[in-house]
Design a protein around this motif. Structure first.
Motif, mmCIF file in Angstrom:
data_model
loop_
_atom_site.group_PDB
_atom_site.id
_atom_site.type_symbol
_atom_site.label_atom_id
_atom_site.label_comp_id
_atom_site.label_asym_id
_atom_site.label_seq_id
_atom_site.Cartn_x
_atom_site.Cartn_y
_atom_site.Cartn_z
ATOM 1 N N GLY A 260 1.151 -1.423 -0.321
ATOM 2 C CA GLY A 260 0.058 0.107 0.057
ATOM 3 C C GLY A 260 0.701 1.349 -0.129
ATOM 4 N N LEU A 261 2.001 1.561 -0.726
ATOM 5 C CA LEU A 261 2.960 2.765 -0.713
ATOM 6 C C LEU A 261 2.165 3.482 -1.515
ATOM 7 C CD1 LEU A 261 6.533 0.928 -1.185
ATOM 8 C CD2 LEU A 261 5.039 2.183 1.309
ATOM 9 N N ASP A 262 1.693 3.376 -2.971
ATOM 10 C CA ASP A 262 1.158 3.703 -4.097
ATOM 11 C C ASP A 262 0.476 3.272 -4.587
ATOM 12 O OD1 ASP A 262 4.067 5.469 -4.376
ATOM 13 O OD2 ASP A 262 4.803 3.745 -4.809
ATOM 14 N N ALA A 263 -0.023 5.065 -4.620
ATOM 15 C CA ALA A 263 -1.659 5.246 -5.855
ATOM 16 C C ALA A 263 -1.312 4.766 -6.982
ATOM 17 C CB ALA A 263 -2.344 5.560 -6.018
ATOM 18 N N ASP A 280 2.075 -6.177 -10.278
ATOM 19 C CA ASP A 280 2.424 -5.061 -10.600
ATOM 20 C C ASP A 280 2.776 -4.054 -9.051
ATOM 21 O OD1 ASP A 280 2.811 -5.662 -13.243
ATOM 22 O OD2 ASP A 280 1.243 -4.203 -14.001
ATOM 23 N N GLY A 281 3.673 -4.033 -8.623
ATOM 24 C CA GLY A 281 3.864 -2.965 -7.199
ATOM 25 C C GLY A 281 3.734 -4.468 -6.250
ATOM 26 N N ILE A 310 5.898 2.720 10.610
ATOM 27 C CA ILE A 310 4.601 2.817 11.064
ATOM 28 C C ILE A 310 3.927 4.198 11.229
ATOM 29 C CG2 ILE A 310 3.821 2.789 13.477
ATOM 30 C CD1 ILE A 310 6.896 1.468 14.885
ATOM 31 N N ASN A 311 4.713 5.396 10.559
ATOM 32 C CA ASN A 311 3.285 6.247 10.289
ATOM 33 C C ASN A 311 2.553 5.641 8.755
ATOM 34 O OD1 ASN A 311 3.629 7.183 12.438
ATOM 35 N ND2 ASN A 311 4.709 8.718 11.460
ATOM 36 N N HIS A 312 3.296 4.735 8.108
ATOM 37 C CA HIS A 312 2.395 4.674 6.679
ATOM 38 C C HIS A 312 1.508 2.992 7.033
ATOM 39 C CE1 HIS A 312 2.082 2.747 2.905
ATOM 40 N NE2 HIS A 312 2.530 0.943 3.369
ATOM 41 N N SER A 314 0.445 2.811 9.850
ATOM 42 C CA SER A 314 -1.123 2.987 10.561
ATOM 43 C C SER A 314 -2.238 4.354 10.372
ATOM 44 C CB SER A 314 0.184 3.624 12.069
ATOM 45 O OG SER A 314 -0.987 4.512 13.025
ATOM 46 N N GLU A 315 -2.031 5.453 9.194
ATOM 47 C CA GLU A 315 -2.750 5.885 8.456
ATOM 48 C C GLU A 315 -2.047 6.823 7.351
ATOM 49 O OE1 GLU A 315 0.012 7.792 11.317
ATOM 50 O OE2 GLU A 315 -1.660 6.693 11.926
ATOM 51 N N GLY A 316 -1.244 5.839 6.851
ATOM 52 C CA GLY A 316 -0.463 6.213 5.341
ATOM 53 C C GLY A 316 -0.675 5.518 4.346
ATOM 54 N N LEU A 317 -1.831 4.464 4.663
ATOM 55 C CA LEU A 317 -1.786 2.912 3.354
ATOM 56 C C LEU A 317 -2.374 4.021 2.016
ATOM 57 C CD1 LEU A 317 -3.046 -0.203 5.231
ATOM 58 C CD2 LEU A 317 -0.703 0.730 4.739
ATOM 59 N N VAL A 318 -2.416 3.574 1.320
ATOM 60 C CA VAL A 318 -3.320 4.266 -0.104
ATOM 61 C C VAL A 318 -3.810 3.407 -1.448
ATOM 62 C CG1 VAL A 318 -2.082 6.352 0.293
ATOM 63 C CG2 VAL A 318 -1.159 4.739 -1.664
ATOM 64 N N TYR A 319 -4.339 2.705 -2.086
ATOM 65 C CA TYR A 319 -5.091 1.882 -2.925
ATOM 66 C C TYR A 319 -4.874 2.075 -4.150
ATOM 67 C CZ TYR A 319 -8.311 -1.124 -5.096
ATOM 68 O OH TYR A 319 -9.223 -2.716 -5.598
ATOM 69 N N SER A 320 -4.587 0.507 -4.464
ATOM 70 C CA SER A 320 -4.184 0.246 -6.008
ATOM 71 C C SER A 320 -4.547 -1.081 -6.154
ATOM 72 C CB SER A 320 -2.456 0.405 -5.992
ATOM 73 O OG SER A 320 -2.072 -0.518 -5.609
ATOM 74 N N ARG A 321 -4.894 -1.526 -7.504
ATOM 75 C CA ARG A 321 -5.316 -1.971 -7.801
ATOM 76 C C ARG A 321 -4.852 -4.366 -7.370
ATOM 77 N NH1 ARG A 321 -5.217 -6.564 -11.412
ATOM 78 N NH2 ARG A 321 -3.701 -5.283 -12.154
ATOM 79 N N THR A 322 -3.488 -3.890 -6.721
ATOM 80 C CA THR A 322 -3.096 -5.203 -6.386
ATOM 81 C C THR A 322 -2.862 -4.995 -4.894
ATOM 82 O OG1 THR A 322 -0.424 -3.929 -7.009
ATOM 83 C CG2 THR A 322 -1.816 -5.507 -8.988
ATOM 84 N N ILE A 323 -2.841 -4.234 -4.002
ATOM 85 C CA ILE A 323 -2.839 -4.243 -3.140
ATOM 86 C C ILE A 323 -3.138 -5.238 -1.964
ATOM 87 C CG2 ILE A 323 -5.053 -3.236 -1.861
ATOM 88 C CD1 ILE A 323 -3.553 -1.340 0.082
#
Lengths: 367, 304
Positions: A260-263, A280-281, A310-312, A314-323
């Motif tokens: 969940g690093l990048d949209a 992918d990803g 840890i912040n990632h 905890s609150e930084g996840l972003v959705y992409s198709r292969t998450i």
């Protein structure tokens, strides 16, 4: 006179035949060359107690057994800039013992001053890399294959193997060291890679405070223990599904995930290797050992600190198709840990770091 | 007295006469008509009579009787048995090629895909018609992304003959479900957290489904020991015992089928909108998985 020497000759032959002169055999050109008979000294890996108890035996390729001479040669090569195009960069330039065999840069810089696009990776416990898929995207199958890559990589050591082998062959010591390790002084890139792989397999890390706690040989603090509970709690950290647990002391599943690093995926990772858009990803879950020495973090070194990591989650996840489905709180940005939960989780993560590993005298520059 | 003497003389006379009449020499051989090598023309038994010994005469069999000379069809052979684990959604085959691609509709009407399916099978055994059982020791972590994991050929072989049943455990039973005991499962991160009772996962099924507004949401249908309350746990494995008459004549392959759709419907209708993630510590969810699991497995083709 003639008669006499003939007699002596027959006598000698007879003695030879009954094996009284075994030393003669090595002088006989028809008998195997001494180098082919030569066997380097076997030096099996020392399996740490926690691995012996909980993990399968180390995975050593049948055609590259660990030997004293092979490991010594690999260690010398690992720290020697001779393999690089202009003689300035060794494997150890980007894989430093003090950083648990990675470096402290976001992107390592090659001999031409050009930076790559991936964060260097720490090297330890390679003999337990269960599927043996190396690099962030798993593109190298095993350490012997992996070691061929950096030498010719234009943004790393930027050399050719012909040139690297020629430098080694004309060196004062290397032909002799290869002969000791492999019984031949005719150097090849394959033998060079084998020696490097043997040394890398000796880099075993299993002596962190948490290891001692699991072995009942030490204690951890209440904060670290609480952090471990968060790590193991499906509704809080839920880190264990990809990063191990007290009975899985590699602290990685060695599998590929999109955490969940990048949209928008720019580096396809495993998808580049498999050609499957569903990959992918996806990147290999890194082991969480030795994080105290391996910043920055992630395949592109985007996070400078463990707090950022840890912040990632905890609150930084972003959705992409292969998450990965295990990034299950993505719609809320993450599992929303409190400040004290974050601090505890961090304390636990750091209890997996092993200073005796980075200070091990056997792992330092021998040159 | 006289009479007896007379008879004796007569008997001698007859005996002597007959041999004289044939003017033949005595023929040695087996004179017992019950024997295998009865020699009709033998006149004198020479101790060579051979009698039928029934048994298995094939040295390649597991009950070869070196003394037997007549095969009675009793030979038994040890054969490899391979268990082939297949998955389907209500009859439609599911492989890793379907992962992330094929959309399934469960009984509650949720649209879902699958991106991971791993599960554990242990204690497989075959019941023989003679009342004995063949107990295989191996356990198997089936992972659809690893084709090699879809087959298990145990070291122990099964003898030819008639069988009446197949049984196995989904997950580990209480004795087997020991934390940290299996290095290969540890390396696969298959452990179940000790705060939830420890041991190992029984299943990890993951993917994504469309929520009521059509947005993709993750689900993680993970099953293992059920946590009742702090420190109190309930076993959650399922022991399957199928009555199944079959005969092993050769190396055999037995298909064990998982119908994935059953996890969502029978008897409990499972709506992913209500239960999708954080199910491991959810006691009721774990027990409902257990109930629905009872109809998930069946025995498929047995080929040899």
């Amino acid at each position: 006179m003639k008669e006499r020497s003939r007699k002596i000759y027959f006598l000698l032959m007879a003695l030879l035949a009954i094996g009284l002169f075994p030393s003669c055999s090595s002088n006989d050109p028809d008998i195997v060359e001494p180098s082919e008979e030569y066997v380097p000294t076997p030096k099996p890996l020392t399996v740490p107690p926690i691995f012996a108890r909980l993990l399968p035996p180390p995975n050593i390729p049948a055609d590259n057994p660990q030997t004293e001479e092979g490991v010594a040669l690999g260690r010398k090569l690992f720290f020697d800039p001779i393999l690089s195009g202009n003689g300035t960069q060794a494997c150890a330039s980007c894989h430093k013992p003090s950083n648990s065999f990675t470096d402290d840069l976001q992107f390592s810089v090659g001999i031409d001053g050009i930076a790559g696009t991936r964060n260097s990776m720490p090297i330890y416990n390679l003999a337990w890399s269960i599927n043996n898929k190396l690099f962030w995207d798993g593109r190298a199958q095993g350490a012997e294959i992996q070691a061929l890559e950096p030498v010719t990589n234009p943004i790393e050591m930027h050399n050719t193997w012909e040139n690297a082998v020629a430098s080694l062959q004309s060196h004062v010591n290397y032909p002799e060291l290869f002969k000791k390790a492999f019984g031949t002084n005719s150097i090849t890139k394959e033998l060079t890679a084998k020696a490097l792989a043997q040394f890398e397999r000796t880099l075993i890390s299993a002596n962190s405070p948490f290891d001692k706690y699991v072995l009942n040989e030490g204690t951890i603090t209440p904060q670290e223990l609480n952090g471990f509970q968060i790590f193991m709690d499906e509704s809080r950290g839920d880190c264990f599904h990809c990063h191990g647990n007290e009975n899985s002391p590699l602290w990685t599943d060695n599998i590929f995930h999109n955490n969940g690093l990048d949209a928008i995926i720019t580096d396809k990772g495993l998808g580049n290797v498999s050609g499957d858009p569903n990959d992918d990803g996806l990147f290999k879950s890194p082991s969480l050992r030795n994080l105290a020495f391996t910043a920055p973090y992630m395949h592109d070194g985007r996070f400078a600190t463990l707090d950022d990591v840890i912040n990632h989650y905890s609150e930084g996840l972003v959705y992409s198709r292969t998450i990965d489905p295990l990034m299950k709180a993505v719609s809320r940005g993450g599992v929303q840990l409190t400040a004290s939960e974050k601090a505890d989780l961090k304390a636990f993560l750091l209890s997996l770091s092993d200073p005796s590993f980075i200070n091990n005298p056997d792992f330092q520059n021998p040159n | 007295m006289k009479k007896i003497a007379f008879l004796l003389i007569l008997a001698f006379g007859i005996f002597g006469c007959s041999s004289d009449d044939d003017s033949q020499q005595e023929v040695l051989g087996c004179t017992d008509p019950q024997s295998l090598n009865y020699n009709i023309s033998a006149t004198k038994d020479d101790g060579t009579c051979e009698y039928e010994v029934l048994g298995c005469t094939d040295p390649a069999s597991s009950n070869y009787n070196p003394a037997a000379n007549t095969d009675d069809g009793s030979c038994i052979y040890n054969k490899n048995v391979t268990f082939n684990f297949t998955q389907n959604w209500d009859g439609q085959s599911v492989t890793n090629a379907d992962f992330n691609n094929t959309v399934y509709t469960n009984e509650s009407g949720n649209f879902l895909n699958i991106s991971k399916l791993r599960y554990l099978i242990s204690r497989i055994s075959l019941q023989k018609a003679d009342g004995t059982t063949v107990n295989f020791e191996e356990y198997k972590l089936i992972d659809l992304t690893d084709p090699a994991s879809l087959n298990l050929t145990p070291a122990l072989m099964a003898s030819t003959g008639d069988y009446t049943g197949i049984s196995f455990v989904y997950g580990f039973n209480e004795a087997d479900n020991t934390s940290g005991a299996y290095p290969d499962l540890n390396a696969a991160n298959w452990n179940w957290p000790s705060m939830l009772g420890g041991g190992y996962h029984f299943m990890q099924m993951e993917g994504s489904f469309d929520d009521t507004s059509g947005a993709p949401q993750p689900y993680a249908y993970h099953n293992g020991t059920a946590r009742v309350s702090n420190g109190v746990f309930e076993q959650n494995f399922i022991a399957f015992d199928f009555n199944q008459n079959f005969t092993i004549t050769d190396d055999a392959t037995i298909e064990i089928k998982m119908d994935i759709s059953e996890w969502y419907k029978n008897p409990l209708l499972w709506d992913l909108n209500d239960r999708s993630v954080d199910l491991m510590m959810n006691y009721l969810a774990q027990k409902d998985m257990h109930r629905n699991g009872a109809t998930v497995f069946s025995i498929g083709a047995i080929t040899q």
